[in-house]
Design an enzyme around this catalytic site. Structure first.
Site, PDB file in Angstrom:
ATOM      1  CD  GLN A 188      52.438  52.502  40.295  1.00 38.88           C
ATOM      2  OE1 GLN A 188      51.312  52.014  40.201  1.00 38.88           O
ATOM      3  NE2 GLN A 188      52.684  53.767  40.029  1.00 38.88           N
ATOM      4  CG  HIS A 191      46.519  40.992  44.211  1.00 37.28           C
ATOM      5  ND1 HIS A 191      45.358  40.231  44.182  1.00 37.28           N
ATOM      6  CD2 HIS A 191      47.478  40.205  43.688  1.00 37.28           C
ATOM      7  CE1 HIS A 191      45.625  39.042  43.667  1.00 37.28           C
ATOM      8  NE2 HIS A 191      46.907  39.006  43.346  1.00 37.28           N
ATOM      9  CG  HIS A 247      49.175  45.198  40.012  1.00 41.96           C
ATOM     10  ND1 HIS A 247      48.958  45.503  41.347  1.00 41.96           N
ATOM     11  CD2 HIS A 247      49.027  46.369  39.349  1.00 41.96           C
ATOM     12  CE1 HIS A 247      48.677  46.795  41.465  1.00 41.96           C
ATOM     13  NE2 HIS A 247      48.722  47.347  40.269  1.00 41.96           N
ATOM     14  CG  HIS A 283      51.422  48.910  36.023  1.00 44.38           C
ATOM     15  ND1 HIS A 283      50.128  49.293  35.790  1.00 44.38           N
ATOM     16  CD2 HIS A 283      51.608  49.017  37.356  1.00 44.38           C
ATOM     17  CE1 HIS A 283      49.552  49.626  36.930  1.00 44.38           C
ATOM     18  NE2 HIS A 283      50.432  49.475  37.901  1.00 44.38           N
TER      19      HIS A 283
END
Lengths: 161, 161
Positions: free
Chosen positions: B85, B96, B98, B100
């Protein structure tokens, strides 16, 4: 005979592609869930992400980053949904690794996560609020691909054949 | 003083991490939307995907692939949702970068795309069918991280400090 690119069982006309690198290529969408929704596809028709080599993984996402910057700018977006539906149980409908790149703006979907509902053909909800999700014409897709080819630094048909 | 890893504004205890490479690290989740839902995070606290260098992009996803194979096997899943996202308008809540990694099985959500609704704290729908989405204890998270450390080939605290 028209040249095509293999995307799972589909032979996609080259006119719908907008970049090709060593291990990846970009396709405009037959049924984008938002204008600017494109795909970055592994050149080798692997079904699952786990099947890609490290070089293929790296190229897919380095190219994906390049494409996503351009898509965000062209569509005056301020965010991106970047997603691989890796396997049928995750909503994958074409059994060939591909990254969805979707430009996002605040409030672009009634509920933010409707983006995923639209993305997924296995969803059982009616798609009532997605007027764009109808098949486009080859001419529309080719026109979009031409814009993206120019933005991404040119195109040479011979690079994918 | 306990060592921590930076994840946006959050100082995450090292006990909740399960791998660290040159440019990425893995974190178990405080509120997984399914058992096995973990994060692969860029070591440099870049906010947007576009800010990563090609080496950082490559490492994030090569490591993400390694993690996702392990998660799928450990959780007897048959697919994976892999998603960034990228920006607040796409549902990003921790600024930050990332990835999923979410193990998926057929029928694991009433509607396949509820996985994304759960993923997204900006969704305005009540999360009525997500009993796992409550904060876990540090002990629970550390235990999961220990299993993943062993599966992924060991861990050395000094590699992240």
């Amino acid at each position: 005979m028209e040249k095509t690119l293999r995307f799972g069982p589909i032979a996609v006309p080259l006119s719908q592609a907008f970049f090709a690198s060593k291990h990846a290529f970009g396709l405009v969408n037959l049924k984008p869930i938002r204008p600017g929704h494109v795909l970055v596809v592994s050149r080798r028709p692997a079904r699952r992400f786990a099947e890609l080599t490290p070089d293929e993984v790296a190229d897919l996402f380095v190219q994906g980053q390049r494409v996503s910057r351009t898509i965000e700018r062209l569509h005056r977006a301020e965010a991106l949904t970047l997603c691989i539906q890796d396997g049928a149980a995750a909503g994958q409908t074409v059994p060939h690794v591909h990254l969805h790149v979707i430009p996002r703006r605040p409030g672009d979907f009634a509920d933010n996560d409707d983006v995923y509902r639209e993305l997924d053909a296995t969803g059982r909800q009616p798609r009532v609020d997605n007027p764009e999700c109808t098949p486009r014409t080859p001419a529309d897709m080719a026109a979009e691909a031409l814009v993206l080819r120019a933005e991404l630094g040119g195109w040479d048909d011979s690079s994918v054949c």
